[in-house]
Design a protein around this motif. Structure first.
Motif, short mmCIF file in Angstrom:
data_model
loop_
_atom_site.label_atom_id
_atom_site.label_comp_id
_atom_site.label_asym_id
_atom_site.label_seq_id
_atom_site.Cartn_x
_atom_site.Cartn_y
_atom_site.Cartn_z
N ARG A 1 -11.29 0.63 -3.00
CA ARG A 1 -12.38 1.54 -3.35
C ARG A 1 -13.07 2.07 -2.10
N TRP B 1 -15.22 -10.70 0.86
CA TRP B 1 -15.42 -10.92 -0.58
C TRP B 1 -14.41 -11.95 -1.08
N SER C 1 -10.97 -2.01 -10.38
CA SER C 1 -12.00 -3.05 -10.50
C SER C 1 -12.14 -3.52 -11.94
N GLU D 1 -11.96 -3.88 -3.95
CA GLU D 1 -13.09 -3.40 -3.14
C GLU D 1 -12.56 -2.73 -1.86
#
Length: 140
Positions: free
Chosen positions: A134, A34, A100, A131
């Motif tokens: 998470r 990402w 986030s 991310e």
């Protein structure tokens, strides 16, 4: 239902839950892909390169994002038992979402003050890390 059926159901549920545990490399790989995609796309807008190099940088960023999507799809299709967000406490859901949300706010401020290129770079770095965080929490 007799005791054997109950034990069989419990054993099947445990196998399904164990099957869903992601390997240790999954959260960092998704976070890094990402981040790489966004940072490379942002850098392509920041550096003074030829149009051909600009297209190559954009292509590299898009390839990173496609690779990330493929990894997510493959890992999701492995099956198993997923924890439902509704079954988690409010505190756990906020712990998953708050980083986030903070990263998105930082990215928005950077985009409004420094432009789209820096916005993509900050989005890659902040949202890539969140991310990773998470997914690591969800796949413990």
């Amino acid at each position: 239902m007799d005791a054997e059926q109950a034990i069989r159901i419990a054993t099947d549920a445990q196998r399904a839950a164990a099957r869903n545990r992601a390997p240790k490399w999954y959260p960092p790989l998704v976070g890094v892909l990402w981040a790489a995609g966004a940072v490379v796309c942002g850098a392509s807008a920041l550096v003074n390169v030829s149009p051909a190099s600009h297209v190559v940088l954009l292509a590299v960023g898009l390839v990173a994002w496609v690779a990330m999507a493929v990894v997510i799809v493959v890992m999701t299709r492995r099956g198993g038992v997923l924890r439902r967000p509704a079954a988690r406490s409010n505190r756990e859901r906020w712990a998953d979402s708050a980083p986030s949300l903070a990263a998105a706010a930082i990215t928005l401020v950077v985009g409004l003050t420094a432009g789209a290129g820096w916005m993509l770079v900050s989005m890659g770095l902040t949202l890539g890390l969140t991310e990773w965080f998470r997914l690591a929490r969800l796949h413990q």
